[in-house]
Design an enzyme around this catalytic site. Sequence first.
Site: not given
Ligand code: BG6
Ligand code: MG
Length: 215
Positions: A10-12, A18, A46-47, A115-116, A119, A146, A170-171
């Site tokens: 996972d990224l964030d 972030t 989150k996620g 990642s979801a 960005n 997810k 994963e967090d």
């Molecule tokens: C996930 C985050 O990685 O990405 C979520 O944990 C976030 O909090 C989701 O809503 C979507 O991210 P973005 O950058 O496309 O708005």
């Molecule tokens: Mg995460």
Amino acid sequence: MTKIKACLFDLDGVIVDTAVYHFQAWRRLANELGFDFTEHQNEQLKGISRMESLELILNWGNVSLTEAEKVEWATRKNDWYLDLVKLMTPNEVLPGVAKFLTDLREAGIKIALGSASKNSKLILERINMLDYFDAIIDGNNITKGKPDPQVFLMGAEATNALPSECVVFEDAVAGVQAAKAGGMKAIGVGSADVLTEADFVIATFDEMTLERLNF
Ligand code: BG6
Ligand code: MG
């Protein structure tokens, strides 16, 4: 014991924190709409995707918007979020991550992002980590978020690994559930009190070694 062929990250909140920037930007949105929410509530965001997050937040504030207004607010939130992302530097990569990714590469274990976020490439560029990844699956590729396992199953396929040969980091509760639903091992990053469904939990990647992948 199956040999691990791929690690899916996972990224964030795993590679980089972030999550704090998401929280800041969502809180600004809530405040501008006349309410607030807590860090505890923020765990639920989150996620999950941007639009799902917005729906939850609007529910907390008892605010109803038209579909067009929702898109406008989500765009505004993303702009505030990106203002913070643009200031990020490679120093923000979480402790132990770069060393562990380097160890994986040297051991011939594939690395994918799951990642979801829409960005993710921008963030990986900012922190200078794009080159570590053999595959990037993110919010631009998936149709189901997810806890659906789609993002990780696509990561397994892209790295030519079976789900049983993958370990997910994963967090988020929803992310651990996605890994498990996909038949993968899940290592939580954060608190064992929150990530109760993970196989085990590390506080940071300083605790992670190649040996610990095989359990
Ligand atoms: C996930 C985050 O990685 O990405 C979520 O944990 C976030 O909090 C989701 O809503 C979507 O991210 P973005 O950058 O496309 O708005
Ligand atoms: Mg995460």
